[in-house]
Design an enzyme around this catalytic site. Structure first.
Site, PDB file in Angstrom:
ATOM      1  N   GLY A  98       0.712  -1.843   0.369  1.00 57.16           N
ATOM      2  CA  GLY A  98       0.308   0.097  -0.115  1.00 57.16           C
ATOM      3  C   GLY A  98       0.853   1.104  -0.157  1.00 57.16           C
ATOM      4  O   GLY A  98       2.079   1.287   0.599  1.00 57.16           O
ATOM      5  N   GLN A 104       3.200  10.252   1.454  1.00 53.71           N
ATOM      6  CA  GLN A 104       4.523   9.238   0.844  1.00 53.71           C
ATOM      7  C   GLN A 104       5.134   9.451  -0.150  1.00 53.71           C
ATOM      8  O   GLN A 104       6.272   9.588   0.475  1.00 53.71           O
ATOM      9  CB  GLN A 104       4.428   8.139   1.200  1.00 53.71           C
ATOM     10  CG  GLN A 104       3.368   7.083   2.898  1.00 53.71           C
ATOM     11  CD  GLN A 104       3.129   6.169   2.651  1.00 53.71           C
ATOM     12  OE1 GLN A 104       2.368   5.150   1.427  1.00 53.71           O
ATOM     13  NE2 GLN A 104       4.653   5.125   3.332  1.00 53.71           N
ATOM     14  N   CYS A 115       5.458  -0.205   7.192  1.00 58.48           N
ATOM     15  CA  CYS A 115       5.061   1.611   5.971  1.00 58.48           C
ATOM     16  C   CYS A 115       6.479   1.339   5.117  1.00 58.48           C
ATOM     17  O   CYS A 115       7.178   1.506   5.703  1.00 58.48           O
ATOM     18  CB  CYS A 115       4.855   2.242   7.264  1.00 58.48           C
ATOM     19  SG  CYS A 115       4.247   3.613   6.254  1.00 58.48           S
ATOM     20  N   LEU A 116       6.416   1.434   4.141  1.00 55.59           N
ATOM     21  CA  LEU A 116       7.216   2.224   3.595  1.00 55.59           C
ATOM     22  C   LEU A 116       7.934   3.151   3.211  1.00 55.59           C
ATOM     23  O   LEU A 116       8.658   4.070   3.548  1.00 55.59           O
ATOM     24  CB  LEU A 116       7.040   2.063   2.130  1.00 55.59           C
ATOM     25  CG  LEU A 116       6.561   1.350   1.514  1.00 55.59           C
ATOM     26  CD1 LEU A 116       5.826   1.198  -0.460  1.00 55.59           C
ATOM     27  CD2 LEU A 116       7.532   0.423   1.417  1.00 55.59           C
ATOM     28  N   HIS A 124      -4.805   1.299   7.438  1.00 53.62           N
ATOM     29  CA  HIS A 124      -3.788   1.927   7.279  1.00 53.62           C
ATOM     30  C   HIS A 124      -3.364   3.455   6.167  1.00 53.62           C
ATOM     31  O   HIS A 124      -2.647   4.532   7.085  1.00 53.62           O
ATOM     32  CB  HIS A 124      -2.788   1.348   7.282  1.00 53.62           C
ATOM     33  CG  HIS A 124      -0.843   1.327   7.285  1.00 53.62           C
ATOM     34  ND1 HIS A 124      -0.097   1.061   7.626  1.00 53.62           N
ATOM     35  CD2 HIS A 124      -0.723   2.141   6.510  1.00 53.62           C
ATOM     36  CE1 HIS A 124       0.546   1.783   8.166  1.00 53.62           C
ATOM     37  NE2 HIS A 124       1.181   2.184   6.963  1.00 53.62           N
ATOM     38  N   GLU A 125      -3.460   3.120   5.377  1.00 50.09           N
ATOM     39  CA  GLU A 125      -3.109   4.008   3.757  1.00 50.09           C
ATOM     40  C   GLU A 125      -4.559   5.440   4.139  1.00 50.09           C
ATOM     41  O   GLU A 125      -4.023   6.325   4.125  1.00 50.09           O
ATOM     42  CB  GLU A 125      -3.247   3.084   3.137  1.00 50.09           C
ATOM     43  CG  GLU A 125      -2.813   2.086   2.488  1.00 50.09           C
ATOM     44  CD  GLU A 125      -1.455   2.564   2.672  1.00 50.09           C
ATOM     45  OE1 GLU A 125      -0.756   3.746   2.591  1.00 50.09           O
ATOM     46  OE2 GLU A 125      -0.573   1.364   3.112  1.00 50.09           O
ATOM     47  N   HIS A 153      -3.003   7.535   7.058  1.00 50.98           N
ATOM     48  CA  HIS A 153      -1.438   8.527   6.368  1.00 50.98           C
ATOM     49  C   HIS A 153      -2.536   9.651   6.202  1.00 50.98           C
ATOM     50  O   HIS A 153      -1.803  10.996   5.752  1.00 50.98           O
ATOM     51  CB  HIS A 153      -1.342   7.973   4.776  1.00 50.98           C
ATOM     52  CG  HIS A 153      -0.293   7.026   5.313  1.00 50.98           C
ATOM     53  ND1 HIS A 153       1.186   7.903   5.684  1.00 50.98           N
ATOM     54  CD2 HIS A 153       0.218   5.963   5.412  1.00 50.98           C
ATOM     55  CE1 HIS A 153       1.771   6.978   5.908  1.00 50.98           C
ATOM     56  NE2 HIS A 153       1.630   5.439   5.906  1.00 50.98           N
TER      57      HIS A 153
END
Ligand code: NI
Length: 171
Positions: A46, A51, A94-95, A136-137, A140
């Site tokens: 994701g 991000q 998470c990236l 989660h996304e 953000h």
């Protein structure tokens, strides 16, 4: 398509609430494709627009396993219109927090409404990993990252590791 640089925490854009899009224009559809390519390249399941430094309510997801066909999802202005009382726990990463993982509890099932890449309204019922990934996304887009769901102790431990890694990189 293009691979975009991914912002790593701590970064102010990751803490900023994102603006809704008026419509999914061809430019934003291209951004979705670039985000998807960036996510596959990372690799991750994701990625949210902040991000890659864009404060817009856009995210991409693909939770397909390696032995499955890709199942890309591209969402603009996602809204959770129903969530289960039942909770589920996943170990999340998470990236923007490379190599950091922690268990987070969230509603196990959600129904989400969003605009797709063609600016068409869609609804999706999600459970399991997909439900967790969507939440989660979507966090953000509010400037919330997964460590914000942890105890202060665990959160500070991860943030300290992130700052240390950043210093090592700069040195
Ligand atoms: Ni993330």
């Amino acid at each position: 398509m293009a691979i975009l640089p991914i912002l790593v925490a701590p970064h102010p854009v990751l803490k900023t609430k994102c603006k809704p899009v008026d419509e999914v224009t061809p430019e934003l559809a291209k951004l979705m494709d670039d985000m998807l390519e960036t996510m596959y390249d990372a690799p991750g399941i994701g990625l949210a627009a902040p991000q890659v430094g864009v404060s817009k309510r856009i995210l991409v997801i693909d939770v397909a396993r390696q032995d499955e066909d890709p199942q890309p999802l591209k969402m603009a202005n996602p809204e959770i219109i129903w969530e289960s009382e039942e909770l589920g726990v996943y170990e999340e990463g998470c990236l923007s927090f490379p190599e950091q993982y922690a268990e987070v509890q969230r509603p196990a099932r959600v129904k989400v409404r969003y605009l797709d890449q063609n600016n068409e309204a869609q609804e999706l019922d999600a459970d399991g990993l997909l439900a967790t990934c969507i939440q989660h996304e979507m966090d953000h887009l509010e400037g919330i990252v997964f460590v914000d769901h942890l105890s202060t102790l665990k959160r500070n431990m991860i943030l300290r590791k992130m700052k240390k890694a950043l210093k090592q990189k700069a040195a």
